[in-house]
Design an enzyme around this catalytic site. Structure first.
Site, mmCIF file in Angstrom:
data_model
loop_
_atom_site.group_PDB
_atom_site.id
_atom_site.type_symbol
_atom_site.label_atom_id
_atom_site.label_comp_id
_atom_site.label_asym_id
_atom_site.label_seq_id
_atom_site.Cartn_x
_atom_site.Cartn_y
_atom_site.Cartn_z
ATOM 1 N N ASP A 134 27.589 -34.481 38.746
ATOM 2 C CA ASP A 134 28.837 -35.003 39.252
ATOM 3 C C ASP A 134 29.901 -33.853 40.484
ATOM 4 O OD1 ASP A 134 28.507 -36.728 37.271
ATOM 5 O OD2 ASP A 134 29.836 -35.661 35.682
ATOM 6 N N ASP A 149 27.151 -42.981 38.373
ATOM 7 C CA ASP A 149 28.142 -43.472 37.808
ATOM 8 C C ASP A 149 28.851 -44.920 37.907
ATOM 9 O OD1 ASP A 149 27.680 -41.474 35.926
ATOM 10 O OD2 ASP A 149 29.295 -40.491 36.581
#
Length: 172
Positions: A134, A149
């Site tokens: 991330d 995402d």
């Protein structure tokens, strides 16, 4: 007396399936490439400012969405991998076969393809790296996320908008 030929319904959807497949492959590649660049250029938890509201911050996510259960010691990788694999398989069937939806518009298949590409991007991370990379850190948002995402979120938003507003206007 001539008989009309009965057309057998194909198992696979053929309407522009190659375009959807290419879209999915491109998006997964772009997601993986972005994560590769982050891992190669940033140390864990290192952050660089892109704009006043946007940073790139390298985080290893061992948990689920929104960093839930993000603890490597919980060893939930297999469970998350199994769940994401199952969802991706279902989405593949929905997009490319007639098993899930007999009738589905092409634009809906595009939306489902965005979700599938995002799921595959994060699944690849779990299989290859053991965690999800991330890095998108919006300063007013407490969560760090990635392009996969974003794809899942955008696909869901488009499906919701389409089902709430577009289909209602089509029914009138």
């Amino acid at each position: 007396m001539s008989r009309a030929r009965v057309r057998k319904e194909s198992f696979f959807k053929t309407q522009k399936s190659y375009l959807l497949f290419a879209l999915i492959i491109f998006l997964v590649f772009f997601d993986q490439f972005s994560k590769y660049l982050i891992e190669e250029n940033l140390n864990l938890y290192e952050s660089i400012q892109i704009f006043s509201f946007l940073n790139f911050t390298f985080i290893k996510n061992f948990g689920g969405a929104f960093n839930l259960f993000n603890d490597a010691s919980l060893n939930l990788g297999f469970i998350f991998s199994f769940l994401v694999s199952s969802i991706c398989f279902y989405l593949f069937l929905a997009i490319f076969t007639n098993l899930v939806f007999k009738e589905i518009l092409f634009k809906e298949r595009v939306y489902w393809s965005l979700i599938l590409a995002g799921g595959l991007g994060n699944l690849l991370d779990r299989i290859v790296r053991g965690y999800v990379v991330d890095f998108i850190d919006i300063t007013f948002n407490p969560y760090v996320f990635n392009l996969a995402d974003c794809l899942v979120t955008i696909g869901i938003i488009f499906l919701l908008i389409d089902s709430l507003f577009v289909h209602k206007s089509d029914a009138k």
